[in-house]
Design an enzyme around this catalytic site. Sequence first.
Site, PDB file in Angstrom:
ATOM      1  N   SER A 242       0.844  -1.196   0.000  1.00  0.00           N
ATOM      2  CA  SER A 242       0.000   0.000   0.000  1.00  0.00           C
ATOM      3  C   SER A 242       0.878   1.244   0.000  1.00  0.00           C
ATOM      4  CB  SER A 242      -0.971  -0.031   1.175  1.00  0.00           C
ATOM      5  OG  SER A 242      -1.986   0.930   1.023  1.00  0.00           O
TER       6      SER A 242
ATOM      7  N   ASP B  70     -17.573 -17.059 -11.146  1.00  0.00           N
ATOM      8  CA  ASP B  70     -16.673 -18.014 -10.508  1.00  0.00           C
ATOM      9  C   ASP B  70     -16.170 -19.068 -11.491  1.00  0.00           C
ATOM     10  OD1 ASP B  70     -15.307 -19.716  -8.841  1.00  0.00           O
ATOM     11  OD2 ASP B  70     -16.984 -20.165  -7.522  1.00  0.00           O
TER      12      ASP B  70
ATOM     13  N   ASP C  23     -14.878 -22.471  -7.240  1.00  0.00           N
ATOM     14  CA  ASP C  23     -14.078 -22.558  -6.018  1.00  0.00           C
ATOM     15  C   ASP C  23     -14.217 -21.300  -5.154  1.00  0.00           C
ATOM     16  OD1 ASP C  23     -12.790 -20.785  -7.653  1.00  0.00           O
ATOM     17  OD2 ASP C  23     -10.835 -21.763  -7.584  1.00  0.00           O
TER      18      ASP C  23
ATOM     19  N   ASP D 151      -8.793  -6.073  -4.429  1.00  0.00           N
ATOM     20  CA  ASP D 151      -8.369  -4.979  -3.548  1.00  0.00           C
ATOM     21  C   ASP D 151      -9.409  -3.872  -3.579  1.00  0.00           C
ATOM     22  OD1 ASP D 151      -7.040  -2.708  -2.396  1.00  0.00           O
ATOM     23  OD2 ASP D 151      -5.120  -3.658  -2.826  1.00  0.00           O
TER      24      ASP D 151
ATOM     25  N   HIS E 244      -7.192  -5.991   0.100  1.00  0.00           N
ATOM     26  CA  HIS E 244      -6.147  -5.058   0.509  1.00  0.00           C
ATOM     27  C   HIS E 244      -5.536  -5.516   1.825  1.00  0.00           C
ATOM     28  CE1 HIS E 244      -4.128  -1.176   0.056  1.00  0.00           C
ATOM     29  NE2 HIS E 244      -4.165  -1.105   1.381  1.00  0.00           N
TER      30      HIS E 244
END
Length: 566
Positions: A197, A264, A271, A453, A491
Amino acid sequence: MPSIPPLALARVGLPLASLCLALASETAAAAGCTELIGTGIPAEAIALPTRGAQVTAAVARPADGTTPAYCDLSAEIRPVDPAAPAIRMRLALPERWNRKALMLGGGGYNGSVPNVAGNVPAGPLDRPTPLGRGYAVFGSDSGHVADPLHPGAFAWNEEALANYAHDALKKTRDTAIELIRLRYGAAPERSYFAGGSTGGREALAVVQQWPTDFQGAIALYPAYNAAALNLQFGRISRTLAAPGAFPSLEQRAALLEAALQACDQLDGVRDRVISHQAACNARFDPARARLDGRPLRCRGGAAGGERCLSDAQITALRVIDTPIRFARPLASGERGYPGFNAWGTDFGRPGGGLQQVVNRLGLNTLPPVYPMPPHGTGFEEGAPYHAGFWDEWIRHFVTRNPAFDSLTFDPQRPGPWQARIDQLSLRQDVNRTDLSAFARAGGKLLIAHGTADQLVSSRASAEYYRRIRRDMGPGKTRQFLRYYEIPGYGHAASTQFNAAWDSLSALEAWVEHGRAPRRQTVTDTVGVPGRTRPLCEYPSWPRYVGKGDVNRAESFVCSPARGAHR
């Protein structure tokens, strides 16, 4: 007090023979841990202006089973401006030193010293920490102590702001090298940097500005174009502040589930991890998506229950998904900031433990309002993290008016504040694409970013990587840089796929033995603890081969991308 450092000797013009004798003397001398208390480092040993540094504490820590015996040093770097805060730093110097050093970056607005006895960001749980491997590890608070309610208030002082932007990195590094030399009688043979970050931005800063200080760097989810990101935060915050736009935890859980049901299996297996994120970005539409066979959009677009989204909420989520564009480039050259991978990202949902951390780093529990509610991971209830970050930036960095209503500030039409934003972009954005000096010195750079994120968009990291390849050329770029994307990883924390990667070993092998990274894997420590996935070089993504254990990386291949991030 320490002997005069070689840098100072060179500056006063001592002949080469005298300089060599001084170096040999330093190599022969080594100080005991507690002997270093009160030791001063002269300003001449630090490349950027300071009034020198001093060791404030030195404690010999015994081994405890997981951490080896080490010397725990604390030091302060004195500012030039008496009104500016000192830079507080800490060093963990192991008894059994491997002759290498590692600097750890910070996070958010910094203001606290990293855990130098801990791991690198997203580090492996089945390997020793850097200190456990014998590294001398150090880091700093970047030049201020964080105020939990006003974490950006330090920016009123120009020296503190410059330290946060990147000056503290050089000052901390130079001081640490001198203290390591005093402790062991020798400087490190190699030095590395690792951060995520803001710390990822710092990793790129040292590579760009001081290309010979570190032989390798690890930059996870780097907020490298910080000013542009803040402006995107403002755009998103203002949208979420509109009446009826803020989705509840339950509604965010419904959005995530609808995205999983739609996307997915795009990687060949269900999964609960969206691996082909580019395809999901292209096909998912919250206004037409279905959840358990029923429309995700509430009937008529009006506000409804916790399993559907209103038109106002869908509009706000689409803002998160789309880029901000500036009327003219910032002084740093940034023309905008990409959208986020909103479809498949966990912005918060009901749950405790680590899920609460994810929630607070996402949209949290309260919509943006004036005055902005508390934010961050230290509060049970609060505004979205990005909204609080924007609010601090506008009030303390830009307008320097603590009573300013940040929700009235239009990030795409700054008006009289444009010049100040340009000035801040030159300080905060770390976006140089010519890394030739670092590459020529033998430096290696690893960048990785989770596609889920919620605070720093992986699309921004992909964009930076593409810029480097464009400006330096693919061949030259490949000699020193790898960029990976991690599906499902948020994040710094995720309950979908909480990635652990032995990035430090990969970097060591590349720098020290010339073995470029191959067949890297990441391990999930939370979603399905112990499952692994291949760490694919951008723009490829993990595709299930159609057979084999879905929890093992060997059952996946890195598939070339058929789409690109927006």
